[in-house]
Design a protein around this motif. Structure first.
Motif, PDB file in Angstrom:
ATOM      1  N   GLU A 182      39.510  55.269  26.826  1.00 19.77           N
ATOM      2  CA  GLU A 182      39.865  56.576  26.794  1.00 19.77           C
ATOM      3  C   GLU A 182      39.780  56.480  26.087  1.00 19.77           C
ATOM      4  O   GLU A 182      38.878  55.513  24.685  1.00 19.77           O
ATOM      5  CB  GLU A 182      41.420  55.708  26.346  1.00 19.77           C
ATOM      6  CG  GLU A 182      42.411  54.756  27.403  1.00 19.77           C
ATOM      7  CD  GLU A 182      43.475  55.294  26.846  1.00 19.77           C
ATOM      8  OE1 GLU A 182      44.815  55.886  27.213  1.00 19.77           O
ATOM      9  OE2 GLU A 182      43.948  55.049  25.474  1.00 19.77           O
ATOM     10  N   GLU A 227      47.889  64.801  20.015  1.00 24.90           N
ATOM     11  CA  GLU A 227      46.484  64.230  20.727  1.00 24.90           C
ATOM     12  C   GLU A 227      46.172  64.782  21.863  1.00 24.90           C
ATOM     13  O   GLU A 227      46.954  65.608  22.273  1.00 24.90           O
ATOM     14  CB  GLU A 227      47.088  62.651  20.705  1.00 24.90           C
ATOM     15  CG  GLU A 227      47.762  62.118  21.594  1.00 24.90           C
ATOM     16  CD  GLU A 227      47.495  60.947  22.635  1.00 24.90           C
ATOM     17  OE1 GLU A 227      47.527  59.981  22.297  1.00 24.90           O
ATOM     18  OE2 GLU A 227      48.285  60.906  23.361  1.00 24.90           O
ATOM     19  N   THR A 256      54.893  57.278  28.580  1.00 28.67           N
ATOM     20  CA  THR A 256      54.360  56.292  28.265  1.00 28.67           C
ATOM     21  C   THR A 256      53.020  56.101  27.217  1.00 28.67           C
ATOM     22  O   THR A 256      52.019  56.787  28.323  1.00 28.67           O
ATOM     23  CB  THR A 256      54.851  55.403  29.060  1.00 28.67           C
ATOM     24  OG1 THR A 256      54.024  55.461  30.837  1.00 28.67           O
ATOM     25  CG2 THR A 256      56.182  55.491  29.721  1.00 28.67           C
ATOM     26  N   SER A 257      53.203  55.017  27.329  1.00 25.33           N
ATOM     27  CA  SER A 257      52.115  54.440  26.094  1.00 25.33           C
ATOM     28  C   SER A 257      51.236  53.247  26.971  1.00 25.33           C
ATOM     29  O   SER A 257      52.006  52.914  27.668  1.00 25.33           O
ATOM     30  CB  SER A 257      52.226  53.432  24.967  1.00 25.33           C
ATOM     31  OG  SER A 257      52.682  52.393  25.161  1.00 25.33           O
ATOM     32  N   PHE A 258      49.867  53.328  26.901  1.00 28.80           N
ATOM     33  CA  PHE A 258      49.437  51.788  27.688  1.00 28.80           C
ATOM     34  C   PHE A 258      49.587  50.381  27.555  1.00 28.80           C
ATOM     35  O   PHE A 258      49.797  50.009  28.232  1.00 28.80           O
ATOM     36  CB  PHE A 258      48.105  52.326  27.520  1.00 28.80           C
ATOM     37  CG  PHE A 258      47.025  51.185  28.411  1.00 28.80           C
ATOM     38  CD1 PHE A 258      46.205  51.409  29.825  1.00 28.80           C
ATOM     39  CD2 PHE A 258      46.979  50.361  27.692  1.00 28.80           C
ATOM     40  CE1 PHE A 258      45.833  50.259  30.204  1.00 28.80           C
ATOM     41  CE2 PHE A 258      46.133  48.538  28.744  1.00 28.80           C
ATOM     42  CZ  PHE A 258      45.709  48.965  29.465  1.00 28.80           C
ATOM     43  N   THR A 259      50.601  50.757  25.907  1.00 29.19           N
ATOM     44  CA  THR A 259      50.453  49.348  25.888  1.00 29.19           C
ATOM     45  C   THR A 259      52.561  48.990  26.209  1.00 29.19           C
ATOM     46  O   THR A 259      52.888  48.141  26.743  1.00 29.19           O
ATOM     47  CB  THR A 259      51.288  49.489  24.439  1.00 29.19           C
ATOM     48  OG1 THR A 259      50.105  49.441  23.590  1.00 29.19           O
ATOM     49  CG2 THR A 259      51.283  47.614  24.001  1.00 29.19           C
ATOM     50  N   ARG A 279      38.418  53.950  22.783  1.00 27.38           N
ATOM     51  CA  ARG A 279      38.773  52.215  23.658  1.00 27.38           C
ATOM     52  C   ARG A 279      38.492  51.651  24.669  1.00 27.38           C
ATOM     53  O   ARG A 279      38.778  52.635  25.845  1.00 27.38           O
ATOM     54  CB  ARG A 279      40.471  52.348  22.763  1.00 27.38           C
ATOM     55  CG  ARG A 279      40.871  52.153  21.782  1.00 27.38           C
ATOM     56  CD  ARG A 279      41.944  52.190  21.079  1.00 27.38           C
ATOM     57  NE  ARG A 279      43.501  53.383  21.937  1.00 27.38           N
ATOM     58  CZ  ARG A 279      44.355  53.040  21.456  1.00 27.38           C
ATOM     59  NH1 ARG A 279      44.778  51.753  20.586  1.00 27.38           N
ATOM     60  NH2 ARG A 279      44.958  53.753  22.209  1.00 27.38           N
ATOM     61  N   ARG A 282      44.882  64.052  28.600  1.00 24.71           N
ATOM     62  CA  ARG A 282      46.382  64.435  28.360  1.00 24.71           C
ATOM     63  C   ARG A 282      46.546  64.895  27.009  1.00 24.71           C
ATOM     64  O   ARG A 282      46.247  64.679  26.091  1.00 24.71           O
ATOM     65  CB  ARG A 282      46.693  62.908  28.379  1.00 24.71           C
ATOM     66  CG  ARG A 282      48.544  62.961  27.628  1.00 24.71           C
ATOM     67  CD  ARG A 282      49.536  61.662  27.658  1.00 24.71           C
ATOM     68  NE  ARG A 282      49.243  60.987  28.708  1.00 24.71           N
ATOM     69  CZ  ARG A 282      50.302  59.707  28.814  1.00 24.71           C
ATOM     70  NH1 ARG A 282      50.388  58.864  27.827  1.00 24.71           N
ATOM     71  NH2 ARG A 282      50.429  59.138  29.754  1.00 24.71           N
ATOM     72  N   SER A 314      40.612  59.802  29.517  1.00 29.30           N
ATOM     73  CA  SER A 314      41.098  58.523  29.946  1.00 29.30           C
ATOM     74  C   SER A 314      40.424  58.245  31.149  1.00 29.30           C
ATOM     75  O   SER A 314      40.318  59.837  31.715  1.00 29.30           O
ATOM     76  CB  SER A 314      42.049  57.689  30.160  1.00 29.30           C
ATOM     77  OG  SER A 314      42.697  58.671  29.419  1.00 29.30           O
ATOM     78  N   GLY A 318      46.256  48.329  18.759  1.00 28.25           N
ATOM     79  CA  GLY A 318      48.021  47.432  19.232  1.00 28.25           C
ATOM     80  C   GLY A 318      48.313  49.497  19.779  1.00 28.25           C
ATOM     81  O   GLY A 318      47.548  49.686  19.830  1.00 28.25           O
ATOM     82  N   SER A 319      49.014  49.163  19.426  1.00 32.19           N
ATOM     83  CA  SER A 319      49.463  50.883  20.752  1.00 32.19           C
ATOM     84  C   SER A 319      49.361  51.710  19.620  1.00 32.19           C
ATOM     85  O   SER A 319      50.006  51.609  18.358  1.00 32.19           O
ATOM     86  CB  SER A 319      50.791  50.318  20.771  1.00 32.19           C
ATOM     87  OG  SER A 319      51.808  51.515  21.214  1.00 32.19           O
ATOM     88  N   ILE A 320      48.873  52.667  19.610  1.00 34.25           N
ATOM     89  CA  ILE A 320      48.332  53.986  19.416  1.00 34.25           C
ATOM     90  C   ILE A 320      49.956  54.862  19.140  1.00 34.25           C
ATOM     91  O   ILE A 320      50.700  55.167  17.817  1.00 34.25           O
ATOM     92  CB  ILE A 320      47.346  55.176  19.503  1.00 34.25           C
ATOM     93  CG1 ILE A 320      47.217  56.080  17.600  1.00 34.25           C
ATOM     94  CG2 ILE A 320      47.809  55.785  20.300  1.00 34.25           C
ATOM     95  CD1 ILE A 320      46.612  55.026  16.329  1.00 34.25           C
ATOM     96  N   TYR A 321      50.735  54.719  19.970  1.00 36.88           N
ATOM     97  CA  TYR A 321      52.280  55.781  19.810  1.00 36.88           C
ATOM     98  C   TYR A 321      52.747  54.967  19.017  1.00 36.88           C
ATOM     99  O   TYR A 321      53.611  55.744  18.059  1.00 36.88           O
ATOM    100  CB  TYR A 321      52.484  55.966  21.161  1.00 36.88           C
ATOM    101  CG  TYR A 321      52.125  56.663  21.964  1.00 36.88           C
ATOM    102  CD1 TYR A 321      50.979  57.502  21.266  1.00 36.88           C
ATOM    103  CD2 TYR A 321      52.684  57.561  23.044  1.00 36.88           C
ATOM    104  CE1 TYR A 321      50.531  58.683  22.151  1.00 36.88           C
ATOM    105  CE2 TYR A 321      51.744  57.792  24.183  1.00 36.88           C
ATOM    106  CZ  TYR A 321      50.636  58.811  23.568  1.00 36.88           C
ATOM    107  OH  TYR A 321      50.277  60.055  24.493  1.00 36.88           O
ATOM    108  N   VAL A 361      43.605  63.366  25.263  1.00 39.09           N
ATOM    109  CA  VAL A 361      42.830  61.880  25.424  1.00 39.09           C
ATOM    110  C   VAL A 361      42.150  62.446  26.564  1.00 39.09           C
ATOM    111  O   VAL A 361      42.898  62.828  27.610  1.00 39.09           O
ATOM    112  CB  VAL A 361      43.647  60.296  25.409  1.00 39.09           C
ATOM    113  CG1 VAL A 361      42.860  59.313  26.131  1.00 39.09           C
ATOM    114  CG2 VAL A 361      44.827  61.035  24.139  1.00 39.09           C
ATOM    115  N   TYR A 373      40.449  56.172  34.301  1.00 41.57           N
ATOM    116  CA  TYR A 373      40.800  54.819  34.801  1.00 41.57           C
ATOM    117  C   TYR A 373      40.243  54.271  35.973  1.00 41.57           C
ATOM    118  O   TYR A 373      40.266  54.805  36.762  1.00 41.57           O
ATOM    119  CB  TYR A 373      41.756  55.392  35.532  1.00 41.57           C
ATOM    120  CG  TYR A 373      43.153  54.990  34.190  1.00 41.57           C
ATOM    121  CD1 TYR A 373      43.762  56.448  33.138  1.00 41.57           C
ATOM    122  CD2 TYR A 373      43.920  54.242  34.117  1.00 41.57           C
ATOM    123  CE1 TYR A 373      44.441  56.037  31.963  1.00 41.57           C
ATOM    124  CE2 TYR A 373      44.644  54.631  33.012  1.00 41.57           C
ATOM    125  CZ  TYR A 373      45.470  55.532  32.260  1.00 41.57           C
ATOM    126  OH  TYR A 373      46.083  55.834  31.159  1.00 41.57           O
TER     127      TYR A 373
END
Ligand code: GLP
Length: 240
Positions: free
Chosen positions: A144, A221, A87-90, A132, A210, A225, A163-166, A223, A227
């Motif tokens: 990230e 990609e 899933t994406s962060f958004t 970001r 990831r 991150s 916004g959502s990059i995905y 990434v 957290y």
């Protein structure tokens, strides 16, 4: 609020139970500032040391947080994230009824280093690098650093990062996101990470790395991150 000094239960424990009760009932919601040790001690007619002992244990359980020079606050609850499912962060925040947003720190095209070039199976050598700060309901959650395959996404501009990059890559570039390899390890926040994430330098963070692939198996990609360790908890279901 009453403390029974004749009770066999230690006084610090009684204070702790009283605080737990207020947290559970919601009378003291996340972000609530606790009375100072002095006020607590006066109210219960106990020593400040006893109050400190009660509070320190709740801080180590991460139910309360101490902020230098400010006071002790009720901690925000941790976000529990399943490790299965790409899933994406958004999407993750939306699923919790929270609003995802980003603060762009950096967006540039650059030459990939050897490790990133290998992970992304790059021929051309260029990546978009995007840093970001990810926020949920305006609170910083993660920092990230994304490296995107530049040849696959010609003309990608910095507005894509807001916004959502995905969603953007799927909608505008027609890719289907298929799978990812992810690792998770413990780390400590650097000065810079701490400042952006609103934590103290050296506070625990979860380092998530990831590499994500299209449905055709092309890596697009990579990434890395960080957290916030005090806001995130990961869960996995393990069938045997
Ligand atoms: C998560 C992942 C990142 C991924 C991001 C995409 O945060 N850890 O690897 O790039 O989601 O999120 P969005 O589509 O909201 O930009």
């Amino acid at each position: 609020m009453k403390i029974n000094k004749k009770s066999p239960l230690p006084i610090y424990y009684q204070i702790q139970e009283m605080i737990r009760g207020k947290l559970e009932s919601g009378e003291w919601p996340p972000g609530y500032m606790l009375p100072s040790e002095r006020i607590f001690a006066e109210e219960f007619d106990v020593s400040r040391m006893t109050v400190r002992q009660a509070v320190t244990e709740l801080v180590s359980e991460q139910l309360l947080t101490r902020e230098k020079g400010k006071g002790t606050f009720v901690a925000e609850p941790k976000i529990e994230q399943m490790l299965q499912g790409l899933t994406s962060f958004t999407e993750d925040m939306k699923a919790r009824g929270m609003k995802a947003s980003s603060e762009l720190q950096l967006f540039q095209m650059e030459e990939a280093d050897v490790a990133t070039a290998r992970l992304l199976q790059l021929k051309g050598g260029s990546v978009y690098r995007m840093e970001r700060l990810r926020l949920a309901d305006n609170k910083p959650m993660a920092l990230e650093n994304s490296y995107l395959h530049a040849e696959m996404f010609p003309g990608l501009g910095e507005e894509a990062a807001s916004g959502s990059i995905y969603k953007r890559l799927e909608q505008d570039y027609g890719i289907t996101i298929g799978s990812a390899d992810q690792s998770l390890e413990a780390s400590l926040a650097s000065e810079r990470e701490a400042e952006l994430l609103g934590i103290v330098p050296g506070a625990p963070v979860l380092l998530i790395s990831r590499t994500t692939y299209t449905a055709d198996g092309e890596p697009f990609e990579h990434v890395i991150s960080s957290y916030r360790g005090d806001r995130y908890k990961f869960r996995i279901h393990m069938p045997r």
